[in-house]
Design a protein around this motif. Structure first.
Motif, mmCIF file in Angstrom:
data_model
loop_
_atom_site.group_PDB
_atom_site.id
_atom_site.type_symbol
_atom_site.label_atom_id
_atom_site.label_comp_id
_atom_site.label_asym_id
_atom_site.label_seq_id
_atom_site.Cartn_x
_atom_site.Cartn_y
_atom_site.Cartn_z
ATOM 1 N N ILE A 228 0.855 -1.192 0.000
ATOM 2 C CA ILE A 228 0.000 0.000 0.000
ATOM 3 C C ILE A 228 0.885 1.233 0.000
ATOM 4 O O ILE A 228 1.767 1.377 0.858
ATOM 5 N N ASP A 229 0.656 2.132 -0.980
ATOM 6 C CA ASP A 229 1.406 3.381 -0.981
ATOM 7 C C ASP A 229 0.498 4.547 -0.593
ATOM 8 O O ASP A 229 -0.705 4.362 -0.348
ATOM 9 N N ASP A 230 1.068 5.738 -0.544
ATOM 10 C CA ASP A 230 0.319 6.880 -0.019
ATOM 11 C C ASP A 230 -0.701 7.452 -0.999
ATOM 12 O O ASP A 230 -1.408 8.416 -0.672
ATOM 13 N N SER A 231 -0.804 6.879 -2.198
ATOM 14 C CA SER A 231 -1.827 7.338 -3.139
ATOM 15 C C SER A 231 -3.104 6.513 -3.043
ATOM 16 O O SER A 231 -4.096 6.828 -3.697
ATOM 17 N N ALA A 232 -3.086 5.441 -2.237
ATOM 18 C CA ALA A 232 -4.210 4.510 -2.178
ATOM 19 C C ALA A 232 -5.408 5.107 -1.448
ATOM 20 O O ALA A 232 -5.260 5.946 -0.557
ATOM 21 N N ASN A 233 -6.585 4.619 -1.807
ATOM 22 C CA ASN A 233 -7.802 4.915 -1.051
ATOM 23 C C ASN A 233 -7.797 3.972 0.151
ATOM 24 O O ASN A 233 -8.090 2.778 0.022
ATOM 25 N N LEU A 234 -7.467 4.494 1.314
ATOM 26 C CA LEU A 234 -7.241 3.649 2.482
ATOM 27 C C LEU A 234 -8.526 3.005 2.995
ATOM 28 O O LEU A 234 -8.507 1.901 3.539
ATOM 29 N N SER A 235 -9.655 3.670 2.831
ATOM 30 C CA SER A 235 -10.922 3.091 3.270
ATOM 31 C C SER A 235 -11.257 1.837 2.458
ATOM 32 O O SER A 235 -11.599 0.793 3.019
ATOM 33 N N ILE A 236 -11.145 1.965 1.155
ATOM 34 C CA ILE A 236 -11.421 0.811 0.292
ATOM 35 C C ILE A 236 -10.407 -0.300 0.564
ATOM 36 O O ILE A 236 -10.772 -1.482 0.678
ATOM 37 N N ALA A 237 -9.136 0.056 0.676
ATOM 38 C CA ALA A 237 -8.102 -0.945 0.944
ATOM 39 C C ALA A 237 -8.389 -1.683 2.243
ATOM 40 O O ALA A 237 -8.288 -2.918 2.316
ATOM 41 N N ALA A 238 -8.756 -0.948 3.292
ATOM 42 C CA ALA A 238 -9.014 -1.564 4.592
ATOM 43 C C ALA A 238 -10.194 -2.529 4.536
ATOM 44 O O ALA A 238 -10.122 -3.644 5.066
ATOM 45 N N HIS A 239 -11.291 -2.110 3.904
ATOM 46 C CA HIS A 239 -12.465 -2.980 3.815
ATOM 47 C C HIS A 239 -12.150 -4.265 3.049
ATOM 48 O O HIS A 239 -12.522 -5.371 3.475
ATOM 49 N N ARG A 240 -11.459 -4.116 1.937
ATOM 50 C CA ARG A 240 -11.208 -5.283 1.091
ATOM 51 C C ARG A 240 -10.181 -6.223 1.710
ATOM 52 O O ARG A 240 -10.305 -7.452 1.603
ATOM 53 N N ILE A 241 -9.171 -5.683 2.353
ATOM 54 C CA ILE A 241 -8.169 -6.521 3.011
ATOM 55 C C ILE A 241 -8.770 -7.233 4.214
ATOM 56 O O ILE A 241 -8.533 -8.427 4.432
ATOM 57 N N LEU A 242 -9.554 -6.512 5.009
ATOM 58 C CA LEU A 242 -10.190 -7.108 6.182
ATOM 59 C C LEU A 242 -11.114 -8.249 5.774
ATOM 60 O O LEU A 242 -11.119 -9.320 6.396
ATOM 61 N N TRP A 243 -11.896 -8.033 4.712
ATOM 62 C CA TRP A 243 -12.792 -9.092 4.219
ATOM 63 C C TRP A 243 -11.986 -10.305 3.758
ATOM 64 O O TRP A 243 -12.306 -11.440 4.115
ATOM 65 N N ALA A 244 -10.935 -10.061 2.982
ATOM 66 C CA ALA A 244 -10.156 -11.169 2.438
ATOM 67 C C ALA A 244 -9.439 -11.955 3.536
ATOM 68 O O ALA A 244 -9.311 -13.179 3.457
ATOM 69 N N LYS A 245 -8.977 -11.245 4.567
ATOM 70 C CA LYS A 245 -8.260 -11.931 5.644
ATOM 71 C C LYS A 245 -9.202 -12.746 6.512
ATOM 72 O O LYS A 245 -8.811 -13.779 7.064
ATOM 73 N N SER A 246 -10.445 -12.305 6.635
ATOM 74 C CA SER A 246 -11.390 -13.026 7.484
ATOM 75 C C SER A 246 -12.173 -14.085 6.709
ATOM 76 O O SER A 246 -12.755 -14.977 7.317
ATOM 77 N N PHE A 247 -12.183 -14.001 5.367
ATOM 78 C CA PHE A 247 -12.920 -14.970 4.546
ATOM 79 C C PHE A 247 -12.371 -16.371 4.819
ATOM 80 O O PHE A 247 -11.171 -16.618 4.729
#
Length: 509
Positions: A228-247
């Motif tokens: 993740i770099d500083d240009s990323a949309n952190l909200s979207i990144a957080a939701h998608r990573i959290l979902w993938a890690k808990s799936f």
């Protein structure tokens, strides 16, 4: 497990294999219509028993029904339907241009079945990583044995119970059991072995297959990173990573194993993770029905020990919230993780997410390259140059930018690893090709006027050999690409006296 799973006797394995091998030699599976009928039967095996599969997987993994529906049943059924719809096109001969000297020959590639094949399934996705490879094996015209994982015992027994009700036992079979059955299967000769699991067992499978020079497809795992770099949309990144890690409670071969995030935005990213966790609801955070369970007591202990041994800063979760009796392990996040932390050794394969702050994309790439190639690499960046740099200087089975896991359900893409993450690929047409032999065919004219003309030309190859014949074939058969003389460098060539410089068109932050 013994009371759930009815074990196949190891002594029956050679009998089963011999029967399937004999059936293959009858040519029964060569018929495309027969293959389609079997694929339809496989489709209905799952379609008509969706609730039974959902219940069995819940007993094995405690997985929420929506995850089973979204991640397995829908994906498998679509894969089946795609194979049925496209089989004729996949299986047709592929005509190729032989070049001018052989223009009067007919040249093409046949898609032949390999023979009798073995599919060794994995416990974490009992439908998609066990039944889906069987789609390719059947579509390609092979006879096949499926050995489901004994760890997901309820699902393995359900498959075995349903198989004779839907499938032709002359051409496919299910063998249930543990190590003795797997050893008996690997002692047999196969024309292809497909294995999904860990690298340790993958090495054993490859070694056994080598005895018979048998090709293998190994779908393994590894530590799949997220950058993740500083240009990323952190909200979207957080939701998608959290979902993938808990799936599937993180028990996924392409789950995000760790996050490399720009040091300047680590805390902002964590704030978004915590916000997303709250939005997922109470059923997600406190032993609720929206998060699954660890598959076995031994696996639970291993994951708990990883969390307990970490020296990093705990953000959320942790061993105090874990429960051995129900095999519950909360989503556990650590920040400021060091490269030598306990969580950074082996593949986690559970709901633990280490977050590692990095100073630059170059540092992130170096970190990834210092380890085995992962099965998947994820990135969140809106900077195209950064994205291209990461893809150019890393290796992985797949790359996903801006999301997680979704490449697995896109049948048009090959799914497979590289290096220690495995080799070979499947899904969609790639499954058909995995279990097919591309057989080269040449039909040389040998009769009629065309045959007479070809023979007059080709008779130049017969003895006695002469200088004239040699010159003739050098003239006719050589590929003259027009590169010029090697001692006459063009203006764009590099002199041996000039150092070769590495030139990158990409911005390296």
């Amino acid at each position: 497990m013994d009371s759930i799973l009815k074990m196949t006797s190891p002594e029956m394995v050679p009998v089963i294999v011999e029967k399937l091998r004999a059936s293959f030699l009858t040519g029964k599976t060569r018929c495309l219509e027969y293959r389609k009928r079997q694929l339809k039967q496989l489709y209905f095996l799952v379609h008509e028993n969706q609730q039974a599969f959902t219940d069995a997987i819940y007993k094995d993994l405690g997985r929420p029904s929506m995850e089973t529906s979204f991640g397995e049943i829908i994906t498998f059924k679509n894969d089946c339907l795609m194979a049925i719809k496209n089989l004729k096109n996949w299986a047709k001969d592929e005509h190729v241009w032989p070049g001018l000297p052989f223009m009067l020959h007919s040249t093409y590639v046949r898609k032949d079945p390999k023979g009798t094949v073995l599919v060794l399934g994995a416990w974490n996705y009992p439908i998609t990583v066990q039944l889906s490879p069987m789609i390719g094996a059947i579509a390609a015209g092979n006879t096949a044995v499926l050995k489901p994982s004994e760890i997901s015992a309820h699902t393995a027994q359900l498959i075995a119970d349903l198989w004779p009700k839907y499938m032709d036992l002359e051409t496919t079979a299910v063998v249930n059991g543990a190590i003795p059955q797997a050893q008996a299967l690997l002692d047999e000769r196969w024309e292809h072995i497909f294995y999904t699991g860990n690298g340790r067992v993958g090495s054993i499978v490859a070694e056994k297959a080598a005895k018979f020079l048998c090709p293998v497809t190994l779908e393994l795992g590894g530590k799949s990173p997220v950058i993740i770099d500083d240009s990323a949309n952190l909200s979207i990144a957080a939701h998608r990573i959290l979902w993938a890690k808990s799936f599937n409670t993180g028990q996924t071969c392409i789950a995000p194993d760790y996050v490399l995030v720009d040091r300047k935005i680590q805390d902002k990213f964590i704030d978004e993770l915590l916000k997303a966790r709250r939005q997922f609801g109470k059923e997600f955070v406190s032993r609720g029905k929206d998060i699954g369970r660890i598959v076995s007591a031994n696996h639970w202990k291993r994951i708990r020990n990883l969390a307990a041994s970490s020296k990093a800063d705990l953000v959320v979760g942790g061993v105090n919230e874990a429960d051995e009796e129900s095999r519950f392990m909360p989503l556990t996040v650590f920040k400021n993780v060091h490269a030598d932390d306990a969580t950074m050794g082996e593949e986690i394969f559970g709901p633990i997410l280490p977050i590692i702050p990095i100073g630059s994309i170059r540092e992130a790439v170096d970190f990834v390259n210092a380890r085995d190639q992962p099965l998947a690499l994820y990135m969140f960046t809106e900077n195209k140059d950064v994205s291209e740099y990461i893809m150019k200087y890393t290796r992985s089975g797949a790359v996903v930018r801006g999301d997680m896991l979704i490449h697995f359900v896109i049948d048009a893409l090959p799914f497979g690893g590289t290096g220690p993450a495995g080799f070979g690929a499947y899904h969609g047409q790639h499954s058909f090709e995995c279990f097919s032999h591309r057989r080269s065919v040449v039909v040389a004219p040998a009769g009629g006027i065309i045959g007479f003309i070809v023979e007059k030309i080709m008779s130049m190859r017969y003895p006695p050999y002469t200088g004239g014949k040699n010159k003739f074939f050098q003239l006719v058969l050589s590929d003259h690409a027009g590169f010029g003389h090697p001692r006459e460098p063009t203006k764009s060539s590099t002199s041996v006296d000039q150092p070769i410089k590495r030139v990158s068109t990409y911005i390296v932050p």
